[in-house]
Enzyme design. Structure first.
Site, short mmCIF file in Angstrom:
data_model
loop_
_atom_site.label_atom_id
_atom_site.label_comp_id
_atom_site.label_asym_id
_atom_site.label_seq_id
_atom_site.Cartn_x
_atom_site.Cartn_y
_atom_site.Cartn_z
N THR A 1 -3.87 6.61 3.59
CA THR A 1 -5.08 5.90 3.16
C THR A 1 -5.67 6.54 1.91
O THR A 1 -6.15 5.87 1.01
CB THR A 1 -6.16 5.95 4.28
N VAL A 2 -5.62 7.87 1.89
CA VAL A 2 -6.21 8.58 0.75
C VAL A 2 -5.22 8.69 -0.40
O VAL A 2 -5.57 8.46 -1.55
CB VAL A 2 -6.68 10.00 1.20
N THR A 3 -3.96 9.00 -0.09
CA THR A 3 -3.02 9.34 -1.16
C THR A 3 -1.99 8.23 -1.44
O THR A 3 -1.32 8.28 -2.46
CB THR A 3 -2.22 10.60 -0.76
N GLY A 4 -1.82 7.28 -0.51
CA GLY A 4 -0.81 6.23 -0.69
C GLY A 4 0.60 6.70 -0.42
O GLY A 4 1.56 5.92 -0.56
N GLN B 1 -8.75 13.80 11.30
CA GLN B 1 -7.41 14.42 11.45
C GLN B 1 -6.98 14.42 12.93
O GLN B 1 -7.36 13.52 13.65
CB GLN B 1 -7.39 15.83 10.84
N HIS C 1 -1.62 0.62 18.34
CA HIS C 1 -0.42 0.22 17.60
C HIS C 1 0.76 -0.15 18.50
O HIS C 1 1.91 -0.04 18.05
CB HIS C 1 0.04 1.34 16.65
N ASP D 1 -4.36 10.04 11.59
CA ASP D 1 -3.96 8.64 11.37
C ASP D 1 -3.56 7.92 12.65
O ASP D 1 -2.65 7.09 12.66
CB ASP D 1 -2.80 8.55 10.36
N ALA E 1 -10.17 12.78 5.08
CA ALA E 1 -9.96 11.82 6.16
C ALA E 1 -9.87 10.42 5.57
O ALA E 1 -10.56 10.11 4.61
CB ALA E 1 -11.13 11.88 7.13
N GLY E 2 -9.02 9.60 6.14
CA GLY E 2 -8.98 8.22 5.66
C GLY E 2 -9.27 7.30 6.81
O GLY E 2 -8.45 7.14 7.70
N HIS E 3 -10.46 6.74 6.84
CA HIS E 3 -10.78 5.78 7.90
C HIS E 3 -10.74 4.38 7.31
O HIS E 3 -11.31 4.15 6.25
CB HIS E 3 -12.22 5.95 8.42
N THR E 4 -10.07 3.48 8.01
CA THR E 4 -10.16 2.09 7.61
C THR E 4 -10.95 1.37 8.67
O THR E 4 -10.62 1.42 9.85
CB THR E 4 -8.75 1.47 7.51
N LYS F 1 -8.23 6.20 14.66
CA LYS F 1 -9.51 6.60 15.26
C LYS F 1 -10.65 5.70 14.82
O LYS F 1 -11.53 5.37 15.60
CB LYS F 1 -9.85 8.06 14.90
N GLY G 1 -5.02 -0.60 21.51
CA GLY G 1 -5.11 -1.29 20.22
C GLY G 1 -3.87 -2.15 20.00
O GLY G 1 -2.75 -1.64 20.06
P1 IMP Z 1 -5.95 19.16 3.72
O1 IMP Z 1 -6.77 18.78 4.90
O2 IMP Z 1 -6.15 18.28 2.53
O3 IMP Z 1 -6.10 20.62 3.39
O4 IMP Z 1 -4.41 18.97 4.13
C1 IMP Z 1 -3.79 19.81 5.08
C2 IMP Z 1 -2.80 19.04 5.94
O5 IMP Z 1 -3.51 18.10 6.75
C3 IMP Z 1 -1.81 18.19 5.15
O6 IMP Z 1 -0.58 18.17 5.86
C4 IMP Z 1 -2.44 16.81 5.13
O7 IMP Z 1 -1.48 15.82 4.95
C5 IMP Z 1 -3.04 16.78 6.51
N1 IMP Z 1 -4.20 15.87 6.59
C6 IMP Z 1 -5.44 16.07 6.12
N2 IMP Z 1 -6.24 15.04 6.40
C7 IMP Z 1 -5.50 14.15 7.07
C8 IMP Z 1 -5.79 12.86 7.66
O8 IMP Z 1 -6.91 12.36 7.64
N3 IMP Z 1 -4.75 12.28 8.29
C9 IMP Z 1 -3.51 12.83 8.37
N4 IMP Z 1 -3.21 14.01 7.85
C10 IMP Z 1 -4.18 14.67 7.20
#
Ligand code: IMP
Length: 458
Positions: free
Chosen positions: A326-329, A234, A358, A12, A38-41, A15, A443
């Site tokens: 982004t993914v989970t809120g 990540q 930021h 986060d 991954a959460g890309h905006t 990127k 940024g």
């Molecule tokens: P997983 O990748 O879903 O197995 O999660 C493992 C760990 O990586 C957890 O602490 C997640 O919160 C973190 N994580 C996974 N993807 C992301 C991301 O895109 N951004 C930030 N943290 C992430």
């Protein structure tokens, strides 16, 4: 030429925005690890796109490749592609036949294991997308690869081998009756149902000509003079090898992952640029220690962690920075910039340049601090210790910078680097000096036009 974009912290870091800016020079944008965690905006022509799997370059008409190091949930893939098409885009996405497929049972197992681990404070706070269980099956040589979806006979034999093991895991280890459990879709553990679903995905991948022999595909593109961008997801501190194990993801976001996860040699990646993306402060989704943490987040900050007296400051930064997953809120934990973490990242990735995001979020604070070093067992240390338990024992030695005023960041972005408030430039200089790496971009807002490019990489 290649450009590899790597998160230098905990994910986060923004990127997507940098990929978007530097993506202009690229013909192909490649992800080399991770999956729909991954959460890309991406903001493109005023529209915001939230992607979790499709490489963000695909929004801008580049070829997007999911490399062999990725774990691909075909359902998410097609949902994202269909959504982009509905919004008038025509994404060109290719998937490595060597990439592993996420199956519905991986998600179920991800959630179950997290529940069990949470009893011992060991849950990583995963995104629940089945990432870890899919990489486990890859390493355990019982995975289903994207190439297998194109060959019904192979697909069936893979499922016949692995599905009974997953059923046994649920029934005998977790003591769950799959058919009777209200939150579990029994089809996730049914060979025939999975076969039909995944054969259909395979048909669509084949009909749309989406699968590739990744290394060969990319090498051909390079040979014909095209530019490649590798988009790490990540971040370094949640890398399975170099991160804060076990509170990590299950892949290698570090630059080395770009070679293993695509089928191109290390010299190819090393000949290009490796840009470390740094958020001007720290944010974290998930559990585990965080020596510079401000405030605390229930269920994520360890009992003895955080700085509860700074809860207001934490909330201010969280809200200004939109620090919600982004993914989970989920609200993200926030903290001051951690320089030992960045020194570790600069070495592990071999950054040639930095993009620092930021800095606008911190504007208006009287004082901005950084964790310059740690005290560990009475000694001052300058990089992260190799075990997470030791990291948890580290006390951050904070250094203070004078804050910078809130300004019209759009105007700053237009005018360029010199228009950045002086105190903020001092902060940027300090980071570059500590990491012995030049600043390539800054940024000052989420949009592409709010990124000040110092080094344009052309
Ligand atoms: P997983 O990748 O879903 O197995 O999660 C493992 C760990 O990586 C957890 O602490 C997640 O919160 C973190 N994580 C996974 N993807 C992301 C991301 O895109 N951004 C930030 N943290 C992430």
């Amino acid at each position: 030429m290649t450009v590899t974009i790597v998160g230098s912290q905990l994910g986060d870091e923004g990127k997507g925005g940098i990929v978007d800016v530097y993506g202009d020079i690229a013909d192909v944008v490649v992800r080399y690890q991770g999956g729909d965690n991954a959460g890309h905006t991406v903001v493109h022509e005023g529209d915001e796109y939230k992607l979790s799997l499709v490489p963000s370059g695909a929004v801008r008409g580049k070829i997007g490749v999911l490399g062999n190091g990725c774990v691909v949930n075909p359902r998410t893939l097609f949902e994202e592609i269909d959504t982009l098409r509905d919004r008038g885009l025509d994404p060109d996405v290719r998937v490595a036949e060597r990439a592993h497929a996420i199956l519905p049972y991986h998600r179920v197992i991800d959630t179950l294991e997290e529940d069990v681990k949470s009893d011992d404070d060991l849950a990583a706070g995963t995104t629940g997308r089945g990432i870890g269980p899919t990489y486990e099956d890859k390493a355990g040589r019982r995975g289903v690869r994207i190439g297998d979806l194109l060959d019904p006979e192979t697909l069936r034999s893979r499922l016949e081998y692995v599905v009974p093991q997953k059923r046994a895991l649920l029934e005998e280890v977790y003591d769950i009756s799959i058919e009777d459990h209200e939150d579990i879709d029994a089809d996730a553990f049914d060979i025939e149902a999975l076969f039909e679903q995944y054969r259909d995905f395979g048909d669509r991948l084949a009909n749309e000509g989406m699968t590739v022999n990744c290394g060969e595909f990319l090498a051909d593109r390079l040979d014909s003079g095209e530019e490649l961008m590798f988009e790490g997801a990540q971040g370094t501190s949640i890398d399975i090898d170099h991160g804060v194990y076990p509170y990590v993801t299950s892949s290698n976001p570090t630059a080395g992952g770009a070679t293993v996860g695509t089928g191109l040699g290390p010299t190819v990646i090393g000949d290009g640029e490796v840009v470390g993306i740094v958020k001007a402060y720290l944010s974290r989704v998930g559990t585990g220690p965080l020596p510079t943490e401000l405030g605390s987040v229930d269920g994520q900050t360890p009992d003895d962690g955080g700085r509860p007296s700074e809860a207001d400051l934490a909330e201010y930064i969280r809200d200004e920075g939109g620090e919600y997953g982004t993914v989970t809120g989920r609200p993200r934990r926030v903290g001051w910039l951690d320089i030992p973490m960045l020194r570790h990242a600069a070495r592990a990735n071999g950054f040639t340049g930095l993009a620092i995001n930021h800095i606008d979020v911190l504007a208006g604070l009287d004082e901005v601090k950084v964790g310059h070093s740690y005290t560990l067992d009475g000694e001052e240390v300058f990089t992260m210790p190799p075990t997470t338990e030791k990291w948890g024992d580290c006390e951050a030695n904070l250094r203070s910078f004078e804050g910078w005023e809130d300004v019209d960041w759009n105007a700053v972005a237009e005018e360029g680097y010199e228009a950045i408030p002086e105190n903020a430039r001092e902060y940027l200089d300090y980071i570059a000096e500590e990491l012995d790496t030049p600043v390539y971009a800054v940024g000052v807002g989420p949009g592409r036009e709010q990124t000040i490019v110092v080094e344009d990489l052309t």
